[in-house]
Design an enzyme around this catalytic site. Structure first.
Site, mmCIF file in Angstrom:
data_model
loop_
_atom_site.group_PDB
_atom_site.id
_atom_site.type_symbol
_atom_site.label_atom_id
_atom_site.label_comp_id
_atom_site.label_asym_id
_atom_site.label_seq_id
_atom_site.Cartn_x
_atom_site.Cartn_y
_atom_site.Cartn_z
ATOM 1 N N ASP A 12 0.890 -1.160 0.000
ATOM 2 C CA ASP A 12 0.000 0.000 0.000
ATOM 3 C C ASP A 12 0.927 1.208 0.000
ATOM 4 O O ASP A 12 1.322 1.709 1.050
ATOM 5 C CB ASP A 12 -0.899 -0.037 1.240
ATOM 6 C CG ASP A 12 -1.950 1.057 1.222
ATOM 7 O OD1 ASP A 12 -2.132 1.691 0.168
ATOM 8 O OD2 ASP A 12 -2.578 1.279 2.271
ATOM 9 N N CYS A 70 -3.881 5.302 -3.099
ATOM 10 C CA CYS A 70 -5.153 6.034 -2.996
ATOM 11 C C CYS A 70 -5.102 7.222 -3.948
ATOM 12 O O CYS A 70 -5.649 8.280 -3.683
ATOM 13 C CB CYS A 70 -5.444 6.449 -1.551
ATOM 14 S SG CYS A 70 -4.193 7.526 -0.851
#
Length: 127
Positions: A12, A70
């Protein structure tokens, strides 16, 4: 060294956050193109290091990695994954997910490996 140490990895990656503008409007005015490019450079380094840490010969069926950000920026997603495909002998596999949108294989004047269509884009306002 961590080379060939892990069966599976979730990366991530730190990113510009351009995908969370609806939750944090300040991102829109605080991020610059150089910020995005710096993030993309770091993401490429992290992705290559993560791939090198995977043990593709694991008896547990290893050698799988999930890369997520993101950000909706192509520079932080398709361009980073395309870079990895050019630097390591890896392939993308179908996620089996029936939601999200396929990754871009072309964007503006850029062309990416056809297998990037197997990646998934999730948009906060849609998914």
């Amino acid at each position: 060294q961590m080379r060939n140490s892990f069966d599976r990895i979730l990366l991530d990656a730190p990113c510009s956050g351009l995908g969370v503008i609806s939750r944090d409007p300040s991102v829109k005015v605080q991020r610059t193109i150089p910020d995005v490019l710096r993030c993309a450079h770091l993401q490429k380094e992290l992705l290559v290091a993560a791939i090198d840490a995977l043990n593709h010969k694991s008896k547990k069926g290893g050698g799988y990695m999930v890369y997520s950000t993101c950000s909706v920026a192509v520079a932080e997603n398709e361009e980073v994954v395309n870079y990895l495909l050019s630097k390591r002998d890896v392939k993308l596999v179908d996620t089996g997910l029936d939601f999200g949108k396929p990754g871009f294989t072309r964007f503006e004047h850029k062309r990416f490996h056809p297998s990037l269509a197997l990646t998934r884009r999730f948009y906060p306002h849609v998914h």
